[in-house]
Design an enzyme around this catalytic site. Sequence first.
Site, PDB file in Angstrom:
ATOM      1  NE  ARG A   1      -3.017   0.354   3.251  1.00 33.54           N
ATOM      2  CZ  ARG A   1      -2.490   0.870   4.371  1.00 33.54           C
ATOM      3  NH1 ARG A   1      -2.059   2.107   4.401  1.00 33.54           N
ATOM      4  NH2 ARG A   1      -2.408   0.132   5.459  1.00 33.54           N
ATOM      5  CE1 TYR A   5     -15.936   9.611 -17.105  1.00 37.54           C
ATOM      6  CE2 TYR A   5     -14.750   9.819 -15.028  1.00 37.54           C
ATOM      7  CZ  TYR A   5     -15.618   9.131 -15.857  1.00 37.54           C
ATOM      8  OH  TYR A   5     -16.171   7.955 -15.435  1.00 37.54           O
ATOM      9  CG  ASP A  13      -7.492  14.742 -16.616  1.00 30.71           C
ATOM     10  OD1 ASP A  13      -6.785  14.103 -17.415  1.00 30.71           O
ATOM     11  OD2 ASP A  13      -8.504  14.265 -16.077  1.00 30.71           O
ATOM     12  CE  LYS A  50     -10.692   6.228 -19.663  1.00 33.86           C
ATOM     13  NZ  LYS A  50     -10.607   6.821 -18.383  1.00 33.86           N
TER      14      LYS A  50
HETATM   15  N1  LCS Z   1      -9.937  12.085 -16.464  1.00 32.83           N
HETATM   16  C1  LCS Z   1     -10.420  11.944 -17.720  1.00 32.83           C
HETATM   17  C2  LCS Z   1     -10.116  12.981 -18.748  1.00 32.83           C
HETATM   18  C3  LCS Z   1     -11.197  10.831 -18.021  1.00 32.83           C
HETATM   19  O1  LCS Z   1     -11.653  10.720 -19.281  1.00 32.83           O
HETATM   20  C4  LCS Z   1     -11.484   9.871 -17.027  1.00 32.83           C
HETATM   21  C5  LCS Z   1     -12.317   8.675 -17.300  1.00 32.83           C
HETATM   22  C6  LCS Z   1     -10.972  10.070 -15.738  1.00 32.83           C
HETATM   23  C7  LCS Z   1     -10.182  11.180 -15.497  1.00 32.83           C
HETATM   24  C8  LCS Z   1     -11.201   9.089 -14.609  1.00 32.83           C
HETATM   25  O2  LCS Z   1     -10.357   8.019 -14.781  1.00 32.83           O
HETATM   26  P1  LCS Z   1     -10.670   6.492 -14.279  1.00 32.83           P
HETATM   27  O3  LCS Z   1     -10.955   6.582 -12.822  1.00 32.83           O
HETATM   28  O4  LCS Z   1     -11.854   6.014 -15.058  1.00 32.83           O
HETATM   29  O5  LCS Z   1      -9.410   5.787 -14.590  1.00 32.83           O
HETATM   30  N2  LCS Z   1     -13.032   8.747 -18.518  1.00 32.83           N
HETATM   31  C9  LCS Z   1     -13.902   7.876 -18.936  1.00 32.83           C
HETATM   32  C10 LCS Z   1     -14.652   8.045 -20.123  1.00 32.83           C
HETATM   33  O6  LCS Z   1     -14.640   9.037 -20.863  1.00 32.83           O
HETATM   34  N3  LCS Z   1     -15.403   6.970 -20.325  1.00 32.83           N
HETATM   35  O7  LCS Z   1     -15.287   6.061 -19.285  1.00 32.83           O
HETATM   36  C11 LCS Z   1     -14.315   6.599 -18.335  1.00 32.83           C
END
Ligand code: LCS
Length: 399
Positions: free
Chosen positions: A62, A115, A187, A212
């Site tokens: 952790r 997002y 971001d 991603k």
């Molecule tokens: N920041 C961006 C720009 C994102 O597109 C996403 C998730 C996150 C943060 C959060 O990340 P995660 O916790 O999912 O790893 N975007 C998503 C989308 O556009 N479709 O499904 C998830």
Amino acid sequence: MSKLNLKKASFATLCVHGSGGVDEATGALGIPIYQSSTFAFKSAKDGADIFSGEKEGYVYTRIGNPTQAAFEKEMAFLEGAEAALAFGSGMAAISSVILSFCRAGDNFVSSNTLYGGTHNLFMETLPRYNIEAKEVDTTNLENILNSIDDKTRLIYIETPANPTLTITDLAECSKIAKKYNIPLVVDNTFPTPYYQLPLKLGANVVVHSATKYIGGHGDTVAGVVVGKKDYINELRGSFLRDLGGIISPFNAWLLVRGLKTLAVRMDRHEQNAFQVAKFLQFHPKVETVWYPGLSTHPQHDIAKKQMSGFGGMVSFEIKGGCKCGEKLMNSVKLFTLAVSLGDVDSLIEHPASMTHSTYSPEELREVGITESLVRLSVGIEDPADLIEDLSQALKQINI
Ligand code: LCS
């Protein structure tokens, strides 16, 4: 250890070699998955010294793990940062960063196009702890300046924004952040460090959904934060250790593997996205295409200034509204109807009813996420096949 001078290596070389080359303990060329929750101390004193920070070493997964460390090292190299910290998801990374800067009674200024999960964190969850997000259109810098007060602790920018691909000027935001002595957090999920280096433009902290493009293959959920060593140590010692949103060694390993091909994947994503955007731009059933690489994009000049490429995401408004978008999404054969993005596979989705359904109808209107907006994550398939698929699906639509 790699014999390369990593400071001089180009980005594509760093992607392959930055995580350290050969594993020192075993000589393994691929970083092993250190699938262990705990690490044995050589003696009681050794354990106490590692705990007190007098000596470096692993204690408990952790708090740190060699496979996680390989990923963190690589991410820090690629973003041009001193250090990085991996998390179990992008949301774990983002929430930890906001909590690290804000206490009850504080606020922060943020892009209003985000997002949907980030928007929900900012507008629903954080207010429960008396932390206020002031979401504004950050493409107009006046809105940021007008929102800052003596309780503002950071500026948070998503650029290009999900899903409208609006661009915020990072160099200008960093001037504002410096003037008020608050950090600029960016971001960088959509462009990745291959196309945008926020720290070089004056940002202080970068966050990613590593789910991603960083992972790239749609097989893991993860997040990462990069920044100064002291800040990352503080984040690890409090918000990762106490809130526990860690990444597993296996997922960290998938990310190290994913990063090795980041440069070649991003080149292909971008080439394909450009072709798809150009095809859609002149299609009679398409109203508007949002892609930062097109000269028609409202912030194309800012995109050109701060990005070395425009990435693989394309959004567009279809003529005939939601019903036609639905028909299109049900008719594609090669694109998969799914959320997430940045995978080698091409994906299609409807932000208003899916990824951004956390926005109220008024909020959706305000940020321009219309019912007829369709988002594409353009994969690395043959672009002719992708265009053929969109073409046949558009043919099915009767406006
Ligand atoms: N920041 C961006 C720009 C994102 O597109 C996403 C998730 C996150 C943060 C959060 O990340 P995660 O916790 O999912 O790893 N975007 C998503 C989308 O556009 N479709 O499904 C998830």
